[in-house]
Design a protein around this motif. Structure first.
Motif, PDB file in Angstrom:
ATOM      1  N   LYS A 160       0.700  -1.574  -0.099  1.00 16.18           N
ATOM      2  CA  LYS A 160      -0.220   0.108   0.444  1.00 16.18           C
ATOM      3  C   LYS A 160       1.242   1.067  -0.309  1.00 16.18           C
ATOM      4  N   PRO A 164       1.426   6.197  -5.877  1.00 16.66           N
ATOM      5  CA  PRO A 164       0.728   6.022  -7.185  1.00 16.66           C
ATOM      6  C   PRO A 164       1.345   5.283  -8.694  1.00 16.66           C
ATOM      7  N   VAL A 167       0.844   1.741  -8.735  1.00 18.93           N
ATOM      8  CA  VAL A 167      -0.279   1.537  -9.226  1.00 18.93           C
ATOM      9  C   VAL A 167      -0.410   1.834 -10.876  1.00 18.93           C
ATOM     10  N   TYR A 168       0.465   2.636 -10.912  1.00 19.12           N
ATOM     11  CA  TYR A 168       0.406   3.669 -12.990  1.00 19.12           C
ATOM     12  C   TYR A 168       1.302   2.468 -13.704  1.00 19.12           C
ATOM     13  N   ILE A 171      -1.217  -0.651 -13.535  1.00 18.19           N
ATOM     14  CA  ILE A 171      -2.210  -1.159 -14.448  1.00 18.19           C
ATOM     15  C   ILE A 171      -1.819  -1.205 -16.065  1.00 18.19           C
ATOM     16  N   ILE A 194      -7.898  -4.073  -6.393  1.00 15.78           N
ATOM     17  CA  ILE A 194      -8.419  -2.587  -5.769  1.00 15.78           C
ATOM     18  C   ILE A 194      -8.655  -2.042  -4.737  1.00 15.78           C
ATOM     19  N   LEU A 199      -6.461   3.877  -4.468  1.00 19.51           N
ATOM     20  CA  LEU A 199      -5.581   3.676  -6.274  1.00 19.51           C
ATOM     21  C   LEU A 199      -5.414   5.428  -6.666  1.00 19.51           C
ATOM     22  N   LEU A 202      -5.754   7.198 -10.190  1.00 15.77           N
ATOM     23  CA  LEU A 202      -5.619   6.546 -10.989  1.00 15.77           C
ATOM     24  C   LEU A 202      -7.107   5.460 -11.183  1.00 15.77           C
ATOM     25  N   VAL A 203      -8.418   5.882 -10.431  1.00 18.01           N
ATOM     26  CA  VAL A 203      -9.531   4.682 -10.479  1.00 18.01           C
ATOM     27  C   VAL A 203     -10.092   4.878 -11.524  1.00 18.01           C
ATOM     28  N   GLU A 205      -8.310   5.045 -14.926  1.00 18.63           N
ATOM     29  CA  GLU A 205      -7.923   4.406 -16.086  1.00 18.63           C
ATOM     30  C   GLU A 205      -8.020   3.426 -15.114  1.00 18.63           C
ATOM     31  N   MET A 206      -7.891   3.059 -13.842  1.00 13.15           N
ATOM     32  CA  MET A 206      -8.081   1.660 -13.800  1.00 13.15           C
ATOM     33  C   MET A 206      -9.235   1.018 -14.263  1.00 13.15           C
ATOM     34  N   CYS A 240     -14.339  -7.586 -10.614  1.00  9.75           N
ATOM     35  CA  CYS A 240     -13.308  -6.395 -10.984  1.00  9.75           C
ATOM     36  C   CYS A 240     -13.446  -5.342 -11.107  1.00  9.75           C
TER      37      CYS A 240
END
Length: 970
Positions: A160, A164, A167-168, A171, A194, A199, A202-203, A205-206, A240
């Motif tokens: 965690k 970002p 995460v990016y 993705i 998720i 996120l 980037l919500v 984008e995901m 998902c």
């Protein structure tokens, strides 16, 4: 100690010798035994790890990675793991050829016990910067996803904290993934990713990266040995898309759009996604979409043919109502939504002219009512008065009866959601309607009214009991309809459980006059059935059983009817529990009374068969100690009587057939010998059959070890001395073999093969082949009254599969058969095929199809029905053996389509012809088309409508073969 990995020449050896990869386990052994350490090994590999040629560096990394994967997970120290992790991370900047080995190696490192999570951040930073995931091979992409998943399982808190950029990067790494195996892996852990990994911005984008797969449009390759199906992917993708509440708007816009699609699968996936989303999203997320969602759901629910789509729509509606109900007291969205459904469906109910239309509308209301406690209260309060009024319109008898079923369903839901108090005014009206309905002397109305009353019995008030009992007792005394009698007795039973004092007064001591039970001969058996049914209720047991057994003991001419009523009611385990039957026998001596009655009447012209059933069923419910006591009390007396009259054996059989496996007395050996003697020599068919059955029960229930061996040896010794040349004895022997085989195969004993072989041998003997096939039928048939768990027998769920396999092996050795013997042989196979699961038949396709085709030449209904059904199964599976034998099969099926003796055979034959036309390639079928069209013409005029319907269907399909635009089977 002279191995190459101890020397600096190791690098050169890896470059030049591919066989060194087979020696990695020896390297691992030397590392574990501390003959060499990893640092030295890496130093010896320096030449290849720093080689100018990428091919060499790749080879070195693969060698080192293979060693890592073979090392125990807990062997390396913290510093060693850290050193290796750093080494592998640095290699991410190497040539693209090296990357696969790096990813594989790092997958092994993270599973090490001493792996340091702090190195993960650097790994992901370099990975996402240096490695383009989607340009790697499938396995390399999988390794990247695996590393992410594994590290999440290892330390979610650290993951965690990566922020970002991580995460990016993740993705971007999965964007564009197309391999179904990688996708199924991704979809299975993405919901957790998720939910757990922040996120941030980037919500969207995901969601976009995931939603590009929706709806799944994928078909596995036909040669894939372990295919991932479209449904597998669709099921995994749905969670998902609705993993977090932040996805709500994006997800709902998407599924609303796809619900409007013309693609069936898109609609199905969207309805299932809506159902899944209701577990995650907040109620207010749905408010802007409610009108559109209800419109789409209502449209899909209205499908007449697509049951799967209708079911998915109902599931979605229930889930939507459920989540909206959380805001029932906060805003009007929920109430408005439910009232919208109510208005739409009330209109549909009012306009219904058929039961199908009525049921369609009421199912929607029941689905909505089942969604939540609040919706149940709203719909119940509104619909019960509406349906009460609807009934009074007398639209049509069928619709009135359907409305009663609906009222019962509404009551069940109100009870389930505990809203009976809130809807008391409405539900209390239901018994009065039931009384109005049953007051009509029409069977269908009375049956529906009583069944509804049973459902709403909790709200029946005392003032309505008497009028209901008047109607019910009239039915019991005068009705000749079995269904109405049955439901009338069930209704009295239900009222008696609620109001025992009233029923005791009005029915038991009143109309049935229990103290003078047999004086009134009118409808005696019906009253006895009612009383024996009520005897299962504690408040009635003593009074009724005592009086009924008084009749049995009093030499009353009506005692057989009393025994029949008791036998029928006490066979119903939903009425009489084992505890209840044990209580009755202990308190009233039920078995003793019945045995005494049979001993008194068995030689008179009285039917005592119900007494045998009553004894057997009662003993089956008793504990082992009570069984022993009863056997000890009656056995010696009955054995003595058996010496003079075989009929007494039937009492013995009823006493012993249901004993527990643990019950064994010295008398068992004598009874076994007597049973074998009577099975072959009694002049009474009933005694011979029962003796065979008891032999089978003894063999099946005998405890493993000495007891079973004793019975088995006794059996073999006795039968060894029987003359096999006695023409009268042989049919009896074959029947006994059948019961013995069934008993042994059900208990899982391999000894059944010895007896099955004897039966199979009879199939080649024209004189006894028919008895042999009957023995096979006996083995394969269901027999709930014999060799069942109710009688404490051992039962094997897979015994039919085992029988099929062994029967196939044994019959393979038979010589060629002709005439009646061949028909019996084929009939034996029919009995085996009929009860064997179809999937098991796939193991012997060629042999089975050959047998089925040969069977079409015989005029035996039982044989033909099974074999044509087997052919249909293989035709639907597009079996190549069938397509290669059409020249033989088609004329025989055409001939059977005019089989005079059986309509069922004609229908089955035509159905098989239809399936053939619907399953095989046009090029295979076209040469036969014109002949079949000509030959099927007479069936169009068959005297039976069902045959004509099937003939039209079959002939139409054959007519379409080769036509322009034909939907050709694959």
């Amino acid at each position: 100690m002279n191995s190459i990995w101890f020397k600096p020449e190791l690098a050169e050896e890896i470059i030049n010798n591919n066989e060194i990869f087979d020696q990695t386990q020896n390297v691992v052994t030397d590392i574990i035994t501390q003959h060499i350490d990893l640092i030295t090994l890496v130093e010896n590999m320096e030449g290849i790890l720093t080689n100018k040629e990428p091919e060499s560096r790749e080879k070195g990394m693969r060698f080192f990675t293979k060693i890592l994967t073979e090392l125990p997970r807990d062997y390396l120290t913290v510093s060693q793991v850290k050193f290796i992790s750093k080494f592998y991370i640095d290699r991410l900047k190497d040539n693209h050829r090296v990357i696969p080995a790096v990813l594989q190696g790092f997958s092994a490192i993270i599973e090490m016990k001493n792996y340091d999570m702090e190195t993960s951040g650097e790994f992901f930073s370099l990975l996402f910067r240096e490695v383009n995931c989607q340009s790697q091979t499938r396995q390399d992409r999988y390794n990247i996803y695996f590393i992410v998943k594994k590290l999440m399982e290892k330390d979610i808190k650290y993951m965690k904290s990566l922020g970002p950029d991580f995460v990016y990067g993740f993705i971007a790494s999965m964007d564009g993934e197309r391999d179904p195996r990688n996708l199924i892996f991704l979809f299975n852990f993405l919901p957790e990713f998720i939910r757990e990994i922040p996120l941030g911005h980037l919500v969207e984008e995901m969601f976009e990266v995931i939603s590009c797969y929706y709806p799944i449009d994928f078909h596995p390759a036909p040669d894939d040995p372990a295919p991932v199906t479209r449904q597998d992917l669709a099921t995994a993708l749905s969670p998902c898309l609705c993993a977090i509440p932040e996805f709500a708007e994006h997800c709902l816009v998407l599924l609303v759009e796809k619900l409007d699609s013309s693609l069936r699968l898109a609609k199905l996936d969207s309805l299932r996604l809506l159902t899944d989303s209701c577990k995650i999203f907040k109620p207010e997320s749905y408010t802007p979409f409610l009108k559109t969602l209800w419109s789409s759901i209502q449209r899909e629910i209205s499908h007449k043919a697509d049951e799967e789509l209708k079911f998915a729509a109902h599931e979605a509606l229930s889930a939507l109502v459920s989540i909206l109900s959380r805001t029932a007291n906060a805003d009007q969205a929920f109430e408005n939504f439910v009232k919208g459904i109510l208005i739409s469906m009330q209109t549909a109910v009012a306009e219904a002219t058929t039961v199908a239309q009525f049921v369609h509308a009421t199912k929607v209301l029941l689905t909505a009512a089942n969604g939540s406690k609040e919706s149940c209260a709203i719909i119940t309060k509104s619909m019960i008065p509406a349906i009460l009024a609807y009934y009074d319109f007398k639209t049509s008898p069928k619709l009135q009866i359907a409305s009663l079923d609906f009222l019962g369903d509404l009551y069940d839901l109100a009870k389930h959601w505990d809203v009976l108090e809130q809807t008391a005014v409405q539900v209390n009206e239901l018994p009065q309607l039931c009384l109005t309905v049953v007051s009509q002397p029409i069977k269908d109305f009375q049956v529906a009214g009583f069944r509804t009353l049973i459902r709403v019995m909790n709200v029946l008030q005392t003032d309505l009991v008497v009028p209901f009992v008047e109607v019910l007792m009239y039915n019991v005394q005068h009705s000749q309809d079995d269904e109405l009698l049955k439901v009338s007795i069930e209704t009295i039973h239900a009222i008696a459980k609620k109001y025992p004092e009233i029923i005791m007064q009005l029915v038991v001591t009143g109309r049935c006059d229990i103290e003078n039970l047999t004086q009134d001969k009118t409808a005696l058996i019906k009253r006895l059935n009612l009383l024996s049914n009520l005897a299962s209720i504690d408040e009635f047991t003593k009074v009724i059983i005592e009086e009924m057994l008084k009749v049995v003991s009093a030499h009353d001419e009506e005692s057989p009817k009393v025994i029949e009523a008791l036998s029928e009611s006490m066979s119903d385990i939903s009425l009489f529990t084992e505890k209840k039957i044990t209580e009755i026998d202990s308190d009233h001596g039920l078995v003793d009374s019945v045995v005494e009655w049979i001993l008194r009447e068995i030689n008179n012209s009285v039917d005592v068969s119900n007494g045998f059933v009553l004894i057997a069923n009662t003993i089956a419910s008793l504990p082992a100690d009570k069984q022993r006591n009863l056997l000890a009390k009656h056995t010696d007396n009955i054995l003595d009587k058996c010496k003079y009259n075989d009929k007494y054996y039937l009492i013995l059989e009823s006493l012993y057939i249901s004993v527990h496996q643990t019950v064994y007395e010295s008398s068992f050996d004598d009874i076994m010998k007597l049973s074998l003697e009577l099975a072959l020599n009694s002049e009474l068919d009933s005694v011979r059959t029962k003796a065979c059955i008891l032999v089978a029960h003894f063999l099946n229930k005998a405890e493993f070890g000495q007891k079973f061996e004793l019975f088995y040896e006794l059996l073999k010794n006795y039968l060894t001395n029987c003359s096999k040349d006695d023409e009268e004895l042989c049919p009896k022997l074959i029947l006994l073999y059948g019961w013995i085989t069934k008993a042994l195969i059900l208990r899982g004993s391999d000894t059944f093969l010895f007896w099955l072989q004897k039966i199979v041998n009879t199939l080649s003997n024209t004189q006894y082949s028919k008895q042999g096939s009957e023995a096979i039928k006996l083995i394969m048939s269901d027999s709930p009254n014999y060799l069942s768990s109710r009688q404490h027998c051992r039962t094997s769920l897979l015994y039919r599969q085992r029988m099929f396999q062994n029967f196939a092996k044994l019959t393979h050795k038979l010589p060629p058969l002709e005439g009646a013997a061949n028909e019996s042989y084929l009939l034996s196979w029919a009995y085996v095929f009929e009860k064997t699961p179809k999937s098991v038949l796939n193991n012997e396709t060629t042999k089975i199809t050959s047998i089925a085709i040969d069977s079409l030449d015989y005029e035996n209904k039982d044989l033909l029905l099974v074999m044509i059904d087997v052919l249909c199964y293989f035709v639907q599976a597009k079996n190549a053996v069938i397509s290669g034998s059409l020249q033989t099969i088609l004329p025989r099926l055409v001939k059977l389509s005019r089989y005079v003796k059986s309509m069922d055979v004609r229908i089955k034959s035509l159905e098989c012809l239809y399936e053939i036309a619907n399953s095989y390639r046009t090029s295979t079928l076209l040469p036969h088309k014109q002949d079949i069209l000509f030959d099927l013409a007479p069936s169009l005029d068959d005297k039976k409508r069902l045959v004509r319907n099937m003939a039209v269907k079959a002939r139409t399909r054959w007519f379409m073969i080769g036509a322009p635009g034909e939907d050709k089977p694959n």
